[in-house]
Design a protein around this motif. Sequence first.
Motif, PDB file in Angstrom:
ATOM      1  N   GLY A 110       0.840  -1.443   0.131  1.00 34.98           N
ATOM      2  CA  GLY A 110      -0.057   0.048   0.022  1.00 34.98           C
ATOM      3  C   GLY A 110       0.896   1.289  -0.071  1.00 34.98           C
ATOM      4  N   CYS A 111       2.218   1.277  -0.102  1.00 29.87           N
ATOM      5  CA  CYS A 111       2.921   2.472  -0.188  1.00 29.87           C
ATOM      6  C   CYS A 111       2.765   3.249  -1.619  1.00 29.87           C
ATOM      7  N   LYS A 112       1.946   4.231  -1.585  1.00 28.49           N
ATOM      8  CA  LYS A 112       1.768   4.765  -2.583  1.00 28.49           C
ATOM      9  C   LYS A 112       3.114   5.761  -3.394  1.00 28.49           C
ATOM     10  N   TRP A 113       3.773   6.023  -2.585  1.00 23.77           N
ATOM     11  CA  TRP A 113       5.127   6.674  -2.729  1.00 23.77           C
ATOM     12  C   TRP A 113       5.844   5.975  -3.876  1.00 23.77           C
ATOM     13  N   ILE A 114       5.652   4.597  -3.991  1.00 24.61           N
ATOM     14  CA  ILE A 114       6.622   3.704  -4.553  1.00 24.61           C
ATOM     15  C   ILE A 114       6.302   3.947  -6.276  1.00 24.61           C
ATOM     16  N   ARG A 115       5.092   4.387  -6.572  1.00 19.51           N
ATOM     17  CA  ARG A 115       4.651   4.559  -7.902  1.00 19.51           C
ATOM     18  C   ARG A 115       5.419   5.076  -8.874  1.00 19.51           C
ATOM     19  N   THR A 116       6.035   6.430  -8.794  1.00 15.10           N
ATOM     20  CA  THR A 116       6.974   6.994  -9.662  1.00 15.10           C
ATOM     21  C   THR A 116       8.435   6.483  -9.785  1.00 15.10           C
ATOM     22  N   PRO A 117       9.103   5.929  -8.480  1.00 14.19           N
ATOM     23  CA  PRO A 117      10.222   5.167  -8.770  1.00 14.19           C
ATOM     24  C   PRO A 117      10.100   3.633  -9.454  1.00 14.19           C
ATOM     25  N   ALA A 118       8.966   3.220  -9.149  1.00 15.33           N
ATOM     26  CA  ALA A 118       8.599   1.788  -9.775  1.00 15.33           C
ATOM     27  C   ALA A 118       8.384   2.076 -11.288  1.00 15.33           C
ATOM     28  N   ILE A 119       7.731   3.022 -11.721  1.00 14.07           N
ATOM     29  CA  ILE A 119       7.645   3.338 -13.177  1.00 14.07           C
ATOM     30  C   ILE A 119       8.885   3.516 -13.756  1.00 14.07           C
ATOM     31  N   ILE A 120       9.788   4.522 -13.203  1.00 13.52           N
ATOM     32  CA  ILE A 120      11.246   4.707 -13.825  1.00 13.52           C
ATOM     33  C   ILE A 120      11.962   3.368 -13.956  1.00 13.52           C
ATOM     34  N   TYR A 121      11.810   2.662 -12.572  1.00 17.45           N
ATOM     35  CA  TYR A 121      12.544   1.270 -12.779  1.00 17.45           C
ATOM     36  C   TYR A 121      12.191   0.357 -13.771  1.00 17.45           C
ATOM     37  N   VAL A 163       8.243  -9.289 -15.307  1.00 18.23           N
ATOM     38  CA  VAL A 163       7.802  -8.629 -13.913  1.00 18.23           C
ATOM     39  C   VAL A 163       7.673  -7.322 -13.919  1.00 18.23           C
ATOM     40  N   PRO A 164       8.885  -6.280 -14.426  1.00 22.30           N
ATOM     41  CA  PRO A 164       8.743  -5.110 -14.617  1.00 22.30           C
ATOM     42  C   PRO A 164       7.679  -4.701 -15.445  1.00 22.30           C
ATOM     43  N   LEU A 165       7.225  -5.383 -16.371  1.00 23.05           N
ATOM     44  CA  LEU A 165       5.909  -4.966 -17.282  1.00 23.05           C
ATOM     45  C   LEU A 165       4.740  -4.946 -16.260  1.00 23.05           C
ATOM     46  N   LEU A 166       4.605  -6.200 -15.467  1.00 24.78           N
ATOM     47  CA  LEU A 166       3.529  -6.253 -14.607  1.00 24.78           C
ATOM     48  C   LEU A 166       3.699  -5.062 -13.586  1.00 24.78           C
ATOM     49  N   ILE A 167       4.823  -4.555 -13.003  1.00 30.43           N
ATOM     50  CA  ILE A 167       4.868  -3.441 -12.206  1.00 30.43           C
ATOM     51  C   ILE A 167       4.500  -2.321 -12.656  1.00 30.43           C
ATOM     52  N   LEU A 168       4.852  -1.950 -14.286  1.00 31.03           N
ATOM     53  CA  LEU A 168       4.428  -0.884 -14.842  1.00 31.03           C
ATOM     54  C   LEU A 168       2.958  -1.022 -14.973  1.00 31.03           C
ATOM     55  N   THR A 216       0.721  -2.169 -13.173  1.00 29.78           N
ATOM     56  CA  THR A 216       0.225  -2.020 -12.081  1.00 29.78           C
ATOM     57  C   THR A 216       0.231  -0.620 -11.525  1.00 29.78           C
ATOM     58  N   MET A 217       1.475   0.153 -11.546  1.00 33.44           N
ATOM     59  CA  MET A 217       1.656   1.133 -11.323  1.00 33.44           C
ATOM     60  C   MET A 217       0.690   2.374 -11.976  1.00 33.44           C
ATOM     61  N   LEU A 218       0.530   2.009 -13.449  1.00 37.60           N
ATOM     62  CA  LEU A 218      -0.293   2.894 -14.011  1.00 37.60           C
ATOM     63  C   LEU A 218      -1.835   2.561 -14.193  1.00 37.60           C
ATOM     64  N   ARG A 219      -2.332   1.305 -13.859  1.00 37.77           N
ATOM     65  CA  ARG A 219      -3.640   1.027 -13.869  1.00 37.77           C
ATOM     66  C   ARG A 219      -4.332   0.868 -12.597  1.00 37.77           C
ATOM     67  N   ASN A 220      -3.640   0.318 -11.759  1.00 36.93           N
ATOM     68  CA  ASN A 220      -4.451   0.149 -10.276  1.00 36.93           C
ATOM     69  C   ASN A 220      -4.665   1.343  -9.584  1.00 36.93           C
ATOM     70  N   PRO A 221      -6.109   1.675  -9.445  1.00 38.03           N
ATOM     71  CA  PRO A 221      -6.376   3.010  -8.929  1.00 38.03           C
ATOM     72  C   PRO A 221      -5.585   3.232  -7.642  1.00 38.03           C
ATOM     73  N   HIS A 222      -5.287   2.215  -6.671  1.00 39.23           N
ATOM     74  CA  HIS A 222      -4.598   2.728  -5.569  1.00 39.23           C
ATOM     75  C   HIS A 222      -3.404   3.337  -5.706  1.00 39.23           C
ATOM     76  N   TYR A 223      -2.497   2.893  -6.971  1.00 37.27           N
ATOM     77  CA  TYR A 223      -1.236   3.548  -7.080  1.00 37.27           C
ATOM     78  C   TYR A 223      -1.482   4.821  -8.106  1.00 37.27           C
ATOM     79  N   ASN A 224      -2.446   4.564  -8.611  1.00 41.02           N
ATOM     80  CA  ASN A 224      -2.726   5.836  -9.864  1.00 41.02           C
ATOM     81  C   ASN A 224      -3.629   6.908  -9.559  1.00 41.02           C
ATOM     82  N   GLN A 225      -4.131   6.928  -8.249  1.00 40.92           N
ATOM     83  CA  GLN A 225      -5.130   8.238  -8.080  1.00 40.92           C
ATOM     84  C   GLN A 225      -4.086   9.383  -7.895  1.00 40.92           C
ATOM     85  N   ALA A 226      -4.893  10.545  -8.209  1.00 38.97           N
ATOM     86  CA  ALA A 226      -4.175  11.854  -8.146  1.00 38.97           C
ATOM     87  C   ALA A 226      -4.232  11.912  -6.590  1.00 38.97           C
TER      88      ALA A 226
END
Length: 171
Positions: A90-101, A148-153, A155-165
């Motif tokens: 549930g750590c929303k702060w991981i979104r941007t670093p995970a997208i970059i990674y 796995v990185p594509l699944l991470i990407l 998840t970060m882009l499409r999951n509402p938990h990580y994608n909410q503004a």
Amino acid sequence: MAAAPRWRERLFALYFLSHIPVTLLIDLQPLLPAGIHPPALAELLQWYTAAFRDPLMLQPPEWFKAFIYCEAFLQLPFFPVAGYAFLKGGCKWIRTPAIIYSTHVATTLLPILAHILFHDFSKSEHSGPQTQRERLTLLSIYLPYLLVPLLILYTMLRNPHYNQADKRKRK
């Protein structure tokens, strides 16, 4: 909002945490002078390169070494951070670093996979996969590091938990 499914976060945590010893003990060997690693680790790398006919790890070309340097200096420091974030959940702060990674890793895997699939190893000084079966076997070693990185990407882009503004009150 719903969080990412826990199985997915646990998979991501396992991926990142298991990547730490693999990177330190195996992946970085081509960058370091011979004899620095314990003989057992050098033998493990020799066994792997022979068993899976992976010339990239035995005598890496300069472009592949550049990817290993990226792994050492950009990805390795991120592995424990990402492992913690996904293990905790549930750590929303991981979104941007995970997208970059995930974008970075997926981008580096494309030339690696293309090299495995299309390079003519019969003209190389180092033995690589010769048959389609050997190519697919070696491909199966590298493919999880794309999937796995594509699944991470995803998840970060499409999951509402990580994608909410971030909804802060505006005055």
